[in-house]
Design a protein around this motif. Structure first.
Motif, mmCIF file in Angstrom:
data_model
loop_
_atom_site.group_PDB
_atom_site.id
_atom_site.type_symbol
_atom_site.label_atom_id
_atom_site.label_comp_id
_atom_site.label_asym_id
_atom_site.label_seq_id
_atom_site.Cartn_x
_atom_site.Cartn_y
_atom_site.Cartn_z
ATOM 1 N N LYS A 1 53.278 -18.827 -29.572
ATOM 2 C CA LYS A 1 53.007 -17.400 -29.746
ATOM 3 C C LYS A 1 53.207 -16.629 -28.451
ATOM 4 O O LYS A 1 52.770 -17.050 -27.394
ATOM 5 C CB LYS A 1 51.563 -17.219 -30.226
ATOM 6 N N GLY B 1 52.548 -10.377 -31.631
ATOM 7 C CA GLY B 1 52.126 -10.188 -33.014
ATOM 8 C C GLY B 1 53.038 -10.845 -34.043
ATOM 9 O O GLY B 1 52.580 -11.211 -35.136
ATOM 10 N N ASP C 1 51.607 -13.998 -35.221
ATOM 11 C CA ASP C 1 50.463 -13.842 -36.126
ATOM 12 C C ASP C 1 50.953 -13.618 -37.555
ATOM 13 O O ASP C 1 50.384 -14.144 -38.513
ATOM 14 C CB ASP C 1 49.587 -12.664 -35.695
ATOM 15 N N ARG D 1 50.141 -7.571 -23.552
ATOM 16 C CA ARG D 1 51.251 -7.797 -22.634
ATOM 17 C C ARG D 1 51.203 -6.631 -21.642
ATOM 18 O O ARG D 1 51.022 -5.478 -22.054
ATOM 19 C CB ARG D 1 52.585 -7.798 -23.393
ATOM 20 N N LYS E 1 52.914 -0.967 -23.639
ATOM 21 C CA LYS E 1 51.470 -0.989 -23.908
ATOM 22 C C LYS E 1 50.718 0.062 -23.091
ATOM 23 O O LYS E 1 49.492 0.059 -23.053
ATOM 24 C CB LYS E 1 50.918 -2.389 -23.624
ATOM 25 N N GLY F 1 45.842 -10.328 -19.642
ATOM 26 C CA GLY F 1 47.246 -10.158 -20.004
ATOM 27 C C GLY F 1 48.171 -10.654 -18.920
ATOM 28 O O GLY F 1 47.746 -11.063 -17.835
ATOM 29 N N GLY G 1 47.349 -13.924 -17.388
ATOM 30 C CA GLY G 1 47.845 -15.104 -18.085
ATOM 31 C C GLY G 1 47.590 -14.968 -19.568
ATOM 32 O O GLY G 1 47.139 -13.918 -20.043
ATOM 33 N N TYR G 2 47.892 -16.037 -20.269
ATOM 34 C CA TYR G 2 47.680 -16.039 -21.718
ATOM 35 C C TYR G 2 46.491 -16.938 -22.006
ATOM 36 O O TYR G 2 46.437 -18.069 -21.542
ATOM 37 C CB TYR G 2 48.939 -16.569 -22.421
ATOM 38 N N ASN G 3 45.511 -16.434 -22.740
ATOM 39 C CA ASN G 3 44.304 -17.229 -22.976
ATOM 40 C C ASN G 3 43.678 -16.805 -24.317
ATOM 41 O O ASN G 3 43.006 -15.785 -24.403
ATOM 42 C CB ASN G 3 43.323 -17.004 -21.816
ATOM 43 N N LEU H 1 47.855 -5.423 -33.525
ATOM 44 C CA LEU H 1 46.895 -6.253 -34.262
ATOM 45 C C LEU H 1 45.501 -6.132 -33.671
ATOM 46 O O LEU H 1 44.502 -6.155 -34.380
ATOM 47 C CB LEU H 1 47.352 -7.710 -34.209
ATOM 48 N N ASN H 2 45.470 -5.970 -32.355
ATOM 49 C CA ASN H 2 44.150 -6.017 -31.710
ATOM 50 C C ASN H 2 43.198 -4.916 -32.152
ATOM 51 O O ASN H 2 41.995 -5.125 -32.205
ATOM 52 C CB ASN H 2 44.305 -6.007 -30.187
ATOM 53 N N TYR I 1 41.684 -6.394 -35.230
ATOM 54 C CA TYR I 1 40.709 -7.434 -34.873
ATOM 55 C C TYR I 1 39.437 -6.762 -34.348
ATOM 56 O O TYR I 1 38.328 -7.152 -34.689
ATOM 57 C CB TYR I 1 41.239 -8.365 -33.777
HETATM 58 P P1 ADP Z 1 52.804 -7.343 -29.411
HETATM 59 O O1 ADP Z 1 53.324 -8.227 -30.490
HETATM 60 O O2 ADP Z 1 53.626 -6.111 -29.171
HETATM 61 O O3 ADP Z 1 52.514 -8.057 -28.136
HETATM 62 P P2 ADP Z 1 50.452 -7.050 -31.117
HETATM 63 O O4 ADP Z 1 49.209 -6.234 -30.956
HETATM 64 O O5 ADP Z 1 51.185 -6.915 -32.395
HETATM 65 O O6 ADP Z 1 51.378 -6.752 -29.875
HETATM 66 O O7 ADP Z 1 50.056 -8.578 -30.970
HETATM 67 C C1 ADP Z 1 49.606 -9.111 -29.788
HETATM 68 C C2 ADP Z 1 48.937 -10.431 -30.095
HETATM 69 O O8 ADP Z 1 49.022 -11.258 -28.941
HETATM 70 C C3 ADP Z 1 47.465 -10.277 -30.391
HETATM 71 O O9 ADP Z 1 47.068 -11.287 -31.270
HETATM 72 C C4 ADP Z 1 46.832 -10.474 -28.995
HETATM 73 O O10 ADP Z 1 45.514 -10.913 -29.054
HETATM 74 C C5 ADP Z 1 47.729 -11.512 -28.413
HETATM 75 N N1 ADP Z 1 47.818 -11.497 -26.947
HETATM 76 C C6 ADP Z 1 48.563 -10.672 -26.168
HETATM 77 N N2 ADP Z 1 48.424 -10.986 -24.866
HETATM 78 C C7 ADP Z 1 47.565 -12.029 -24.824
HETATM 79 C C8 ADP Z 1 47.009 -12.808 -23.752
HETATM 80 N N3 ADP Z 1 47.311 -12.558 -22.480
HETATM 81 N N4 ADP Z 1 46.169 -13.809 -24.067
HETATM 82 C C9 ADP Z 1 45.857 -14.060 -25.366
HETATM 83 N N5 ADP Z 1 46.339 -13.373 -26.414
HETATM 84 C C10 ADP Z 1 47.193 -12.365 -26.160
#
Ligand code: ADP
Length: 502
Positions: A17, A20, A23, A310, A315, A338, A364-366, A391-392, A395
């Motif tokens: 991943k 989004g 997801d 991101r 964003k 992010g 980072g990604y977490n 999506l956030n 959520y």
């Molecule tokens: P996009 O696809 O444009 O990045 P979306 O809001 O559609 O934006 O989806 C972003 C998804 O990625 C969400 O589920 C969000 O929680 C997740 N996400 C983005 N950056 C991170 C990060 N650094 N760590 C964990 N999850 C992340």
């Protein structure tokens, strides 16, 4: 009538991943299968897709993928199951193309062979149908990575006994990323240079995969009705707005759902305590846990704003960078998670040094921390320049964390602005993409938190009661699939050929 549906994408939760897209591909197939359809998914086997842990099985034989001027390429195919379902997922295992740590890039630099990597995914998807003896009614492609599929189905695969009759749906999750490459990619796609035209794949002398897909797909959709309107304008169309307009009659907007298996405060195993709209006491523990995790003082009486994103211009990260000092002068805490443009990593690191008791940052990604932020924050910030769905914010509402969003695309469609007079709404919205509009709206939210407890409680309740279900979204996709199949059959009957786009 049950449909045979093949979904091809570059990422899917829980396997790989970046955004989004994953997801959506992770959730939609399971629900479609529950509705009675025969659904299969295809994606690359990146290094992070662990064959042993996932107990993948290697299919017998080798998949041969004709890559035009490069010649035939070969790969193994692993089969697994989408979580909590019987939906098969096939992983194309090509060491040279996918045996890397990143999906698309390393150190913020796109891989130089992304054109071939995703041409391979597109062609490999079509070839796979033969290997697994699957004749799909519809092939559902996502974004530029698999946008070549509708093009190939209308050209070199138009007489293919497995996919030649199938309809295609292309879902555009983001107009900015188009898969625009050196023109020589046409020789890898091997569909004939007559398609390298203004009304085909050519854009600014490059081979543009998204453009090709948008021309050739039987039907198109994007991930909100708002973005379906916006992408037809110069501001949001990234030079393809006129193509979108031309296909306007075949374009639909379907808002994503929230995957209840992943994002539900009543069952979420990644947060400190479970809670619901009826009993919010667990949310206070989640806040404390988040503050501890981010090295912030454990203060229950200070509003906490979270952001997971991101860290790129899309964003609104540049606008946040401008506003952050003023924001942090308010009595609040802020947590940012992010990764993205390298300058942001230094910039927000410096902010942490300047405001250690107010600002927490994790570069980072977490995924675990993302869940903790959703649960532990009071507000969730999304100041996006554009947001096809987002999506956030959905959520956040589920977790009783009020979104503060710029009114664009899916953010505007899904968040209802606070109406002070009627105590209605599910969040706070602003229109202008400026630091002062952002600051003012954060100020409004923080003011409400301190001075209008009654309003806060109502807003939280409203937000938690909102449901964005995949069942609803999948029912809309099902309708589109039927429509696409009908349209494709009509085209075939009336033309007796399928070389023309659509
Ligand atoms: P996009 O696809 O444009 O990045 P979306 O809001 O559609 O934006 O989806 C972003 C998804 O990625 C969400 O589920 C969000 O929680 C997740 N996400 C983005 N950056 C991170 C990060 N650094 N760590 C964990 N999850 C992340």
């Amino acid at each position: 009538m049950a449909l045979k549906i093949l979904i091809a994408a570059s990422e899917a939760v829980p396997f790989a991943k970046e955004g989004g897209l994953a997801d959506v591909v992770g959730a939609l197939p399971r629900v479609l299968a529950k509705m009675g359809h025969d659904v299969r998914v295809v994606m690359p086997r990146y290094y992070k897709v662990n064959r042993e842990k996932l107990a993948l099985t290697l299919l017998p034989g080798v998949l041969t993928v004709p890559m035009g001027i490069i010649g035939n390429q070969y790969c193994g195919v692993y089969e697994g199951r989408m979580p909590d379902s019987d939906v098969p997922i096939y992983f194309l295992d090509h060491e040279e193309y996918y045996g890397r740590s990143g999906l698309y890039e390393v150190d913020n630099q796109g891989y130089l062979d992304n054109d071939n990597r995703f041409a391979f995914l597109s062609k490999g998807t079509l070839e796979l149908c033969k290997m697994i003896n699957f004749r799909p009614d519809v092939i559902h492609a996502h974004d530029w990575h698999t946008a070549a599929i509708p093009v190939l189905m209308n050209t070199s695969y138009r007489h293919d006994p497995f996919v030649g009759e199938a309809a295609s749906l292309l879902t555009v999750h983001n107009m900015q990323h188009q898969g625009s490459f050196y023109e020589g990619l046409m020789d890898v796609l091997d569909i004939g240079w007559e398609h390298f035209t203004f009304l085909g794949l050519e854009k600014e002398n490059q081979t543009n995969l998204l453009k090709g897909g948008m021309y050739h797909a039987t039907l198109l959709n994007t991930v909100s009705e708002g973005y379906a309107r916006e992408m037809q304008t110069k501001e949001f169309g990234w030079g393809l707005e006129w193509v979108v307009r031309e296909r306007g009659a075949d374009l639909y907007g379907i808002l994503n759902g929230v995957d209840d298996h992943e994002w539900n405060p009543e069952t979420d195993p990644l947060i400190a305590a479970r809670y619901s709209a009826v009993d919010l006491s667990g949310k206070a523990l989640c806040k404390q846990d988040l503050q501890r995790n981010c090295g912030l003082p454990e203060l229950p009486d200070v509003p906490l704003i979270g952001m997971v994103s991101r860290l790129v211009k899309q964003k609104g990260i540049d606008v946040l960078a401008e506003a952050i000092y003023r924001i942090l002068d308010l009595d609040l805490q802020f947590v940012l998670l992010g990764a993205g443009e390298p300058w942001t990593h230094f910039y927000f690191g410096d902010i942490k040094a300047a405001y250690p008791r107010k600002f927490g940052v994790h570069i980072g990604y977490n995924n675990t921390l993302a869940h903790k932020i959703e649960a532990g924050s009071d507000f969730f910030l999304m100041p996006s320049a554009f947001e096809p769905c987002g999506l956030n914010q959905m959520y956040s509402m589920r977790y009783g964390t009020l979104p503060i969003v710029r009114a664009t695309g899916g953010l505007d469609d899904s968040v209802e602005n606070f109406d002070e007079a009627n105590l209605a709404g599910t969040g706070f919205k602003f229109n202008e993409l400026t630091a002062s509009a952002l600051f003012d709206t954060v100020g409004w939210a923080v003011y409400t938190w301190y001075n209008r407890r009654d309003a806060m409680e109502r807003l939280i309740k409203n937000a938690m009661e909102k449901r964005f279900t995949w069942e609803e979204a999948a029912a809309k996709y099902e309708k589109l699939y039927y429509l696409a199949v009908e349209k494709r059959m009509g085209e075939k009957r009336s033309r007796g050929r399928s070389t023309e786009p659509r």
